[in-house]
Motif scaffolding. Structure first.
Motif, PDB file in Angstrom:
ATOM      1  N   UNK A 114      -1.308  -8.819 -27.997  1.00 21.00           N
ATOM      2  CA  UNK A 114      -2.016  -8.813 -26.713  1.00 21.00           C
ATOM      3  C   UNK A 114      -3.345  -8.168 -26.738  1.00 21.00           C
ATOM      4  N   UNK A 115      -4.203  -8.836 -26.063  1.00 18.98           N
ATOM      5  CA  UNK A 115      -5.634  -8.335 -25.790  1.00 18.98           C
ATOM      6  C   UNK A 115      -5.623  -7.425 -24.306  1.00 18.98           C
ATOM      7  N   UNK A 116      -5.818  -6.346 -24.506  1.00 19.40           N
ATOM      8  CA  UNK A 116      -5.933  -5.247 -23.508  1.00 19.40           C
ATOM      9  C   UNK A 116      -7.452  -4.993 -23.173  1.00 19.40           C
ATOM     10  N   UNK A 117      -7.968  -5.291 -21.675  1.00 18.30           N
ATOM     11  CA  UNK A 117      -9.121  -5.161 -21.516  1.00 18.30           C
ATOM     12  C   UNK A 117      -9.314  -4.357 -20.257  1.00 18.30           C
ATOM     13  N   UNK A 118      -9.937  -3.116 -20.160  1.00 21.96           N
ATOM     14  CA  UNK A 118     -10.275  -2.401 -19.102  1.00 21.96           C
ATOM     15  C   UNK A 118     -11.905  -3.060 -18.565  1.00 21.96           C
ATOM     16  N   UNK A 119     -11.694  -3.225 -17.121  1.00 24.26           N
ATOM     17  CA  UNK A 119     -12.854  -4.152 -16.698  1.00 24.26           C
ATOM     18  C   UNK A 119     -13.292  -3.314 -15.575  1.00 24.26           C
ATOM     19  N   UNK A 120     -14.775  -3.208 -15.500  1.00 22.07           N
ATOM     20  CA  UNK A 120     -15.357  -2.754 -14.149  1.00 22.07           C
ATOM     21  C   UNK A 120     -16.254  -3.934 -13.863  1.00 22.07           C
ATOM     22  N   UNK A 121     -16.739  -4.060 -12.556  1.00 16.90           N
ATOM     23  CA  UNK A 121     -17.303  -5.156 -12.163  1.00 16.90           C
ATOM     24  C   UNK A 121     -18.452  -4.735 -11.266  1.00 16.90           C
ATOM     25  N   UNK A 122     -19.581  -5.380 -11.167  1.00 15.56           N
ATOM     26  CA  UNK A 122     -20.602  -4.833 -10.607  1.00 15.56           C
ATOM     27  C   UNK A 122     -20.293  -4.888  -9.041  1.00 15.56           C
ATOM     28  N   UNK A 123     -19.499  -5.269  -8.379  1.00 13.83           N
ATOM     29  CA  UNK A 123     -19.290  -5.599  -6.891  1.00 13.83           C
ATOM     30  C   UNK A 123     -18.052  -4.821  -6.246  1.00 13.83           C
ATOM     31  N   UNK A 124     -17.257  -4.038  -7.296  1.00 11.35           N
ATOM     32  CA  UNK A 124     -16.112  -3.311  -6.717  1.00 11.35           C
ATOM     33  C   UNK A 124     -15.879  -2.118  -7.630  1.00 11.35           C
ATOM     34  N   UNK A 125     -15.627  -0.904  -6.935  1.00  8.93           N
ATOM     35  CA  UNK A 125     -15.433   0.256  -7.528  1.00  8.93           C
ATOM     36  C   UNK A 125     -14.191   0.569  -8.403  1.00  8.93           C
ATOM     37  N   UNK A 126     -13.189  -0.391  -8.297  1.00  9.06           N
ATOM     38  CA  UNK A 126     -11.906  -0.140  -9.017  1.00  9.06           C
ATOM     39  C   UNK A 126     -12.067  -0.604 -10.655  1.00  9.06           C
ATOM     40  N   UNK A 127     -10.968  -0.205 -11.118  1.00 10.52           N
ATOM     41  CA  UNK A 127     -10.820  -0.569 -12.577  1.00 10.52           C
ATOM     42  C   UNK A 127      -9.642  -1.340 -12.723  1.00 10.52           C
ATOM     43  N   UNK A 128     -10.138  -2.627 -13.402  1.00 11.05           N
ATOM     44  CA  UNK A 128      -8.929  -3.620 -13.525  1.00 11.05           C
ATOM     45  C   UNK A 128      -8.525  -3.355 -14.935  1.00 11.05           C
ATOM     46  N   UNK A 129      -7.515  -3.791 -15.393  1.00 10.36           N
ATOM     47  CA  UNK A 129      -6.756  -3.993 -16.603  1.00 10.36           C
ATOM     48  C   UNK A 129      -6.410  -5.428 -16.790  1.00 10.36           C
ATOM     49  N   UNK A 130      -7.080  -5.953 -17.732  1.00  8.65           N
ATOM     50  CA  UNK A 130      -6.515  -7.234 -17.924  1.00  8.65           C
ATOM     51  C   UNK A 130      -5.345  -7.354 -19.278  1.00  8.65           C
ATOM     52  N   UNK A 131      -4.331  -8.085 -19.176  1.00  7.98           N
ATOM     53  CA  UNK A 131      -3.685  -8.015 -20.637  1.00  7.98           C
ATOM     54  C   UNK A 131      -3.272  -9.414 -20.612  1.00  7.98           C
ATOM     55  N   UNK A 132      -3.637  -9.760 -21.761  1.00  8.71           N
ATOM     56  CA  UNK A 132      -3.349 -11.382 -22.091  1.00  8.71           C
ATOM     57  C   UNK A 132      -2.896 -11.856 -23.477  1.00  8.71           C
ATOM     58  N   UNK A 133      -2.288 -13.148 -23.512  1.00  7.58           N
ATOM     59  CA  UNK A 133      -1.815 -13.422 -24.875  1.00  7.58           C
ATOM     60  C   UNK A 133      -2.320 -14.820 -24.762  1.00  7.58           C
ATOM     61  N   UNK A 134      -2.899 -15.430 -25.901  1.00  6.22           N
ATOM     62  CA  UNK A 134      -3.330 -16.506 -26.033  1.00  6.22           C
ATOM     63  C   UNK A 134      -2.195 -17.364 -26.777  1.00  6.22           C
ATOM     64  N   UNK A 135      -1.704 -18.452 -26.069  1.00 11.49           N
ATOM     65  CA  UNK A 135      -0.666 -19.439 -26.632  1.00 11.49           C
ATOM     66  C   UNK A 135      -0.912 -20.673 -26.993  1.00 11.49           C
ATOM     67  N   UNK A 136      -0.381 -21.412 -27.954  1.00 14.24           N
ATOM     68  CA  UNK A 136      -0.829 -22.753 -28.170  1.00 14.24           C
ATOM     69  C   UNK A 136      -0.122 -23.697 -27.212  1.00 14.24           C
ATOM     70  N   UNK A 137       0.855 -23.313 -26.296  1.00 14.17           N
ATOM     71  CA  UNK A 137       1.719 -24.419 -25.457  1.00 14.17           C
ATOM     72  C   UNK A 137       1.807 -23.483 -24.045  1.00 14.17           C
ATOM     73  N   UNK A 138       2.034 -24.326 -23.157  1.00 11.72           N
ATOM     74  CA  UNK A 138       2.204 -23.761 -21.900  1.00 11.72           C
ATOM     75  C   UNK A 138       3.331 -22.885 -21.786  1.00 11.72           C
ATOM     76  N   UNK A 139       4.578 -23.534 -22.291  1.00 12.63           N
ATOM     77  CA  UNK A 139       5.786 -22.914 -22.511  1.00 12.63           C
ATOM     78  C   UNK A 139       5.707 -21.622 -23.135  1.00 12.63           C
ATOM     79  N   UNK A 140       4.987 -21.361 -24.248  1.00 10.25           N
ATOM     80  CA  UNK A 140       4.798 -20.041 -24.899  1.00 10.25           C
ATOM     81  C   UNK A 140       4.149 -19.148 -24.070  1.00 10.25           C
ATOM     82  N   UNK A 141       3.217 -19.421 -23.314  1.00 12.88           N
ATOM     83  CA  UNK A 141       2.431 -18.668 -22.577  1.00 12.88           C
ATOM     84  C   UNK A 141       3.187 -18.347 -21.309  1.00 12.88           C
ATOM     85  N   UNK A 142       3.906 -18.913 -20.770  1.00  8.73           N
ATOM     86  CA  UNK A 142       4.940 -18.753 -19.771  1.00  8.73           C
ATOM     87  C   UNK A 142       5.939 -17.669 -20.259  1.00  8.73           C
TER      88      UNK A 142
END
Length: 177
Positions: A114-142
């Protein structure tokens, strides 16, 4: 690759886990046709610059509507100005531009990287956290999505945000006009 990703809104005390990766700052420009056909179909076309690197990313319509997870195709770009000119020559126009600052981590859960990324953007004061997994197939991603939710719950993340950064940026711009 199929990107299984869930974006959360983090509280002020959020502390990520995992192995720290280098922080990143990037400038994203999202392109569309003049009539908005890409956006209307759920597709995205992004030119991202971070440091001395640039990538062109095309994203397919979401395979999971609740999280907006998408299949994506990405390639490095040697000359960002030339790529922007190519996109313009093909009829694409910039839809929205935004800046992101990212604190990045890598962790595992249920055998998934899992890649865990704390994100701040230039237009919103909130902190977002993206958690992602890259998969080879749609089923594996689901299959990865419930793992991501369980991992996030263990970190105290419970407020999901399926709204794309582009839509958040456009809404923020509309409020300031």
């Amino acid at each position: 690759m199929f990107e299984a990703e869930i974006k959360f809104v983090a509280g002020p005390d959020f502390a990520p886990q995992g192995h720290p990766l280098p922080d990143a700052a990037c400038r994203d420009v999202y392109y569309d046709t003049p009539d908005g056909a890409l956006t209307a179909s759920g597709r995205e076309l992004r030119l991202r610059r971070s440091g001395n690197e640039t990538w062109l990313t095309a994203k397919a319509p979401p395979f999971d509507a609740q999280t907006a997870s998408k299949e994506e195709f990405e390639t490095a770009v040697a000359d960002p100005e030339a790529m922007a000119a190519i996109l313009a020559a093909l009829g694409y126009v910039p839809r929205v531009a935004l800046a992101k600052r990212c604190r990045r981590f890598h962790d595992t859960a249920a055998g998934l990287g899992l890649d865990v990324t704390m994100v701040t953007v230039d237009f919103d004061p909130r902190t977002f956290v993206e958690i992602e997994h890259l998969a080879a197939t749609e089923q594996a991603a689901k299959t990865a999505l419930p793992v991501i939710r369980a991992y996030a719950a263990g970190l105290g993340l419970c407020v999901e945000c399926a709204t794309a950064y582009t839509d958040l940026a456009l809404a923020a711009a509309a409020r300031t006009v």
